[in-house]
Design a protein around this motif. Structure first.
Motif, short mmCIF file in Angstrom:
data_model
loop_
_atom_site.label_atom_id
_atom_site.label_comp_id
_atom_site.label_asym_id
_atom_site.label_seq_id
_atom_site.Cartn_x
_atom_site.Cartn_y
_atom_site.Cartn_z
N VAL A 36 0.84 -1.19 0.00
CA VAL A 36 0.00 0.00 0.00
C VAL A 36 0.88 1.25 0.00
O VAL A 36 0.55 2.23 -0.65
CB VAL A 36 -0.96 -0.03 1.20
CG1 VAL A 36 -1.81 1.21 1.25
CG2 VAL A 36 -1.85 -1.25 1.12
N VAL A 87 3.91 1.60 -1.38
CA VAL A 87 4.44 1.80 -2.73
C VAL A 87 3.36 2.39 -3.63
O VAL A 87 3.58 3.34 -4.38
CB VAL A 87 4.96 0.47 -3.31
CG1 VAL A 87 5.33 0.62 -4.77
CG2 VAL A 87 6.15 -0.02 -2.53
N TYR A 88 2.15 1.85 -3.49
CA TYR A 88 1.05 2.36 -4.31
C TYR A 88 0.72 3.80 -3.97
O TYR A 88 0.46 4.61 -4.87
CB TYR A 88 -0.18 1.47 -4.14
CG TYR A 88 -1.30 1.88 -5.04
CD1 TYR A 88 -1.22 1.67 -6.40
CD2 TYR A 88 -2.42 2.53 -4.53
CE1 TYR A 88 -2.23 2.08 -7.24
CE2 TYR A 88 -3.43 2.93 -5.36
CZ TYR A 88 -3.34 2.70 -6.72
OH TYR A 88 -4.34 3.11 -7.55
N LEU A 106 2.88 6.11 -5.73
CA LEU A 106 2.46 6.24 -7.13
C LEU A 106 1.31 7.26 -7.23
O LEU A 106 1.32 8.14 -8.10
CB LEU A 106 2.01 4.87 -7.62
CG LEU A 106 1.98 4.62 -9.12
CD1 LEU A 106 3.37 4.73 -9.66
CD2 LEU A 106 1.43 3.23 -9.39
N VAL A 107 0.33 7.14 -6.31
CA VAL A 107 -0.81 8.06 -6.35
C VAL A 107 -0.35 9.48 -6.09
O VAL A 107 -0.76 10.42 -6.79
CB VAL A 107 -1.88 7.63 -5.32
CG1 VAL A 107 -3.01 8.64 -5.29
CG2 VAL A 107 -2.42 6.26 -5.66
N VAL A 152 1.20 10.95 -9.15
CA VAL A 152 0.22 11.37 -10.16
C VAL A 152 -0.49 12.63 -9.72
O VAL A 152 -0.74 13.53 -10.52
CB VAL A 152 -0.77 10.22 -10.43
CG1 VAL A 152 -1.93 10.71 -11.26
CG2 VAL A 152 -0.09 9.08 -11.12
N ILE A 153 -0.78 12.74 -8.41
CA ILE A 153 -1.51 13.92 -7.94
C ILE A 153 -0.62 15.16 -8.08
O ILE A 153 -1.10 16.25 -8.40
CB ILE A 153 -2.01 13.70 -6.50
CG1 ILE A 153 -3.17 12.71 -6.54
CG2 ILE A 153 -2.47 15.01 -5.88
CD1 ILE A 153 -3.70 12.31 -5.21
N ILE A 203 1.57 15.60 -10.43
CA ILE A 203 1.43 15.95 -11.85
C ILE A 203 0.13 16.71 -12.06
O ILE A 203 0.07 17.73 -12.76
CB ILE A 203 1.46 14.68 -12.73
CG1 ILE A 203 2.85 14.05 -12.70
CG2 ILE A 203 1.08 15.01 -14.17
CD1 ILE A 203 2.96 12.80 -13.53
N GLY A 204 -0.93 16.22 -11.39
CA GLY A 204 -2.23 16.87 -11.53
C GLY A 204 -2.21 18.30 -11.05
O GLY A 204 -2.73 19.20 -11.71
N ILE A 251 -6.37 22.88 -16.75
CA ILE A 251 -7.67 22.21 -16.65
C ILE A 251 -8.74 23.23 -16.29
O ILE A 251 -8.55 24.04 -15.38
CB ILE A 251 -7.61 21.12 -15.57
CG1 ILE A 251 -6.53 20.10 -15.90
CG2 ILE A 251 -8.95 20.42 -15.45
CD1 ILE A 251 -6.29 19.10 -14.81
N SER A 252 -9.84 23.22 -17.04
CA SER A 252 -10.92 24.14 -16.69
C SER A 252 -12.25 23.39 -16.68
O SER A 252 -12.42 22.39 -17.35
CB SER A 252 -10.97 25.29 -17.69
OG SER A 252 -11.19 24.75 -18.97
N TYR A 253 -13.19 23.90 -15.88
CA TYR A 253 -14.50 23.27 -15.77
C TYR A 253 -15.31 23.55 -17.03
O TYR A 253 -15.35 24.69 -17.51
CB TYR A 253 -15.22 23.80 -14.54
CG TYR A 253 -16.56 23.17 -14.29
CD1 TYR A 253 -16.65 21.88 -13.78
CD2 TYR A 253 -17.74 23.87 -14.56
CE1 TYR A 253 -17.89 21.31 -13.56
CE2 TYR A 253 -18.97 23.29 -14.35
CZ TYR A 253 -19.03 22.01 -13.85
OH TYR A 253 -20.24 21.44 -13.63
#
Lengths: 152, 222, 281, 67
Positions: free
Chosen positions: A18, A20-21, A24-25, A28-29, A31-32, A39-41
């Motif tokens: 968990v 390691v995962y 990873l999350v 990615v976040i 990067i987000g 990013i736009s709504y």
């Protein structure tokens, strides 16, 4: 001990799985967050949602009168022939709650037959079926585990 | 009636099945995955589990493990559910629908091994189950970001070049499927493989690998 | 036509396996078996007395052998007809599933160890082969015919997309016999997941695996060097195989988790390369 | 399985393989259909060929469990 050995020693321990995962999350976040300005709504939503604080069915209010046709948007209207009918069907008990209080919407999920959502049943009916299947599977597992030590 | 605009990735649509706003489809690529998942589901339904041979250490003796009928029935039921969820995920033409099927695969995978009374396997199944739960966060977050930024969930619209899906949503979808199916390091899942009941255990792998193939196709096409 | 291609691929693949063994033996200064040894093996296996072990899950035991042959024959057709690269990528993953199934179906402890190692190696091999998605970023198409057309006008991908070529090379390398990444057939677990498939079953498996070797080598050549006449494709595949024989001959087999770690390191390189491509446009 | 049924499978799969190949060559059926048919029938052909040559009549035994 080489660096490869060290890394594989961490990776082969299932208790680290968990962690390691999560790394990873987090990666990615990050990067987000970095690409957030790009990013736009999108204002032109297929399933628009407006919260009417005055409605007792809030936040489940899709508009329209019971047993009447309402304006409902769909991606493929040709696949949903009864689009807009039965927007909000309330049982007599739920109707009573909605007439007398402002909080029917908060109880809808907790008593059966509270609301039959047209969007779910006509346009996205398959989703409803899978959601309940997931629940059934979870119940089946729990039931089996609970009763597996019982003698016949 | 429904056509994919970019046929450079997986070929033309062979057939489609409309369920309201959710229009499922099969291309040559997904048709192969669908047939493969269907074949292995049928194998899981009709074949009996193997008897695992174990060596008793310290001597020449060995013994076989038998799967009880009660346990086999439950495993078979879970394997069938897993196969159906996999086929649904392959067929689906809607991002949210796909994530739901993926979540269902994650739960049934745990169900297949939950009936085994072996401490080591259950410990690993527990870690794997935690991961499957954690994985729903990026999975549904990906679908949510897609609907917020594009306004739609239908793959027929998302696959057109007019709509741009943000990179982070794609990445979230991929790592969500990774957690539901195969985990980044696979270690817990490899230990789960030790459980008896080969045709059913195999469905764990069939579902996760087939869904991974599907998510790669979705992410490339978007 | 496709039938002839399949039959050719079976014999070419078996011959490739034999040449591979011969080259490894010569590098290690052993005489080695004759190059047609693997063809003789298949004939020998198919004339052996065959049954299904008492403990096996019978239908799975038989169906897996048929599945191995079927998926790789399909992949061969896709490669020849210039279909979608995604399908070959899919067949590679379906092959992983048959590897698990092979080991699990018999109930033998050695088969089971092979299957577990196959699951471990899936952790890194699958993301590694997913790096072919980067080819879509470069060429704008995943159809093999389009990719060869792109290479004809823009130069070969072996040079322009070198990190992806490395990833694919390692993928093909981990599937040839005696590979440093071939942890599922290490000698300490007898024959890994193939242990209990003897006689006719093994002959069927060898037929499937020979098509697999041929398809993977030919895919690499088509993908990174470009279209060529069929005889040149076979020759180029053979040269590619010889490079792999050298690697196999001089490297020991890695321990299971080290193989995964090394492949993950390659994945990270590929991801960095993808990020670089994304930033550059 | 009985020898006669194996013989039947062998003959049928061989005939299907060859006719599908010939039909595709003549253009009677599309090539992808021929490929699909061959992909299904070719494994049956390979396995039944081996079984036809040497299938044991006796029952299976326990797998190899070590030295």
């Amino acid at each position: 001990m080489s660096i490869i050995r060290k890394v594989s020693k961490i990776l082969q321990n299932q208790n680290n799985l968990v962690r390691v995962y999560s790394l990873l999350v987090i990666f990615v976040i990050i990067i987000g967050i970095a690409t957030l300005p790009l990013i736009s709504y999108n204002e032109n939503q297929l399933y628009p949602k407006s919260v009417d604080m005055k409605s007792p069915l809030n936040p489940y209010d899709r508009g329209g009168e019971p047993f009447e046709k309402a304006e409902v948007k769909a991606q493929y209207p040709e696949n949903s022939r009864y689009l807009g009918y039965v927007t909000a069907y309330l049982t007599p008990f739920s109707l009573f709650i909605s007439y007398n209080t402002l909080y029917a919407g908060t109880t809808i999920v907790s008593h059966p037959g509270g609301i039959i959502d047209e969007i779910l049943y006509n346009t996205r009916g398959l989703d409803t079926i899978i959601e309940t299947s997931i629940l059934f599977i979870a119940f089946a597992i729990a039931m089996f585990l609970f009763r597996r030590n019982e003698k016949e | 009636m429904y056509e994919l605009e970019n046929i450079n990735i997986e070929g033309q649509v062979v057939t489609f099945i409309p369920f309201g706003d959710i229009v499922g489809y099969l291309t040559p690529y997904t048709a192969i995955l669908f047939i493969f998942a269907a074949v292995f589901t049928i194998i899981a339904l009709i074949s009996k589990p193997e008897k695992q041979v174990d060596i008793a250490f310290g001597g020449d003796a060995y013994y076989t493990k038998n799967v009880s009928v009660k346990q086999m029935r439950f495993q078979r039921f879970m394997a069938a559910a897993c196969g159906l969820a996999t086929m649904g995920g392959v067929l689906s033409g809607d991002v949210f629908n796909f994530t739901l099927f993926t979540a269902m695969v994650g739960i049934t995978n745990i169900g297949i091994v939950a009936s085994i009374k072996n401490r080591h396997i259950l410990d690993n199944a527990y870690e794997y189950g935690i991961l499957a739960m954690v994985g729903t966060l990026p999975l549904f977050a990906g679908a949510a970001i897609i609907v917020a930024t594009t306004g739609t969930l239908s793959m027929w619209i998302l696959f057109t070049p007019l709509v741009t899906v943000p990179l982070v949503a794609k990445l979230l979808l991929v790592i969500g499927v990774l957690a539901e199916g195969m985990a980044p390091v696979y270690v817990a899942k490899a230990e789960i493989t030790r459980a008896p009941g080969a045709p059913f255990i195999l469905m764990v792998h069939v579902s996760s690998l087939v869904l991974f193939l599907r998510v790669i196709e979705i992410v490339i096409s978007m | 036509m496709i039938l002839l291609y399949i039959l050719f691929a079976v014999f070419a693949g078996l011959l490739f396996h034999g040449i591979h063994r011969k080259v490894i033996a010569r590098i290690q200064t052993r005489p080695g078996p004759p190059i047609w040894q693997e063809i003789l093996h298949v004939l020998k296996f198919s004339f052996k007395q065959t049954w299904i072990p008492k403990t096996a899950s019978k239908i799975l035991f038989m169906a897996i052998v048929a599945a191995v042959i079927a998926i790789w024959s399909g992949a061969l057709y896709i490669l020849i007809s210039g279909g979608s690269l995604l399908i070959i990528f899919g067949v590679y993953l379906l092959h992983k599933i048959t590897e698990h199934g092979l080991g699990l179906s018999s109930g033998s402890p050695y088969g089971k160890f092979g299957a577990i190692r196959s699951v471990i190696s899936a952790a890194s091999e699958i993301p590694l082969i997913a790096s072919i998605a980067i080819i879509y970023l470069i060429t704008g198409s995943l159809m093999i015919s389009d990719i060869t057309a792109y290479q004809a006008s823009n130069g070969i991908l072996l040079i322009t997309a070198f990190p992806v070529a490395i990833a694919m090379y390692i993928i093909v390398l981990s599937k040839v016999p005696y590979s440093p990444f071939g942890i599922i057939e290490a000698k300490e677990i007898v024959s890994g997941n193939k242990t209990e498939h003897f006689g006719v079953w093994r002959a069927g498996l060898e037929v499937g695996f020979s098509i697999k070797t041929f398809v993977l080598l030919a895919t690499f050549i088509t993908l990174f060097i470009g279209a060529m006449p069929f005889w040149m494709l076979v020759l180029a595949s053979l040269i590619l195989l010889l490079t792999m024989s050298f690697v196999c001959a001089v490297t020991p087999m890695l321990s299971p988790y080290d193989a995964v770690t090394i492949q993950i390191a390659v994945i990270i390189i590929v991801i960095i390369y993808a990020g670089y491509l994304g930033v550059m446009g | 399985m009985k020898k006669t049924s194996i013989k039947a499978i062998l003959a049928i799969s061989a005939i299907i393989c060859i006719t599908a190949g010939l039909f595709a060559l003549e253009g009677i059926i599309p090539e992808w259909l021929a490929a699909a048919v061959i992909v299904v029938s070719f494994p049956a052909f390979v396995i039944s060929l081996g079984m036809y040559w040497k299938e044991s009549d006796k029952e299976g035994d326990y797998p190899f469990v070590g030295y």
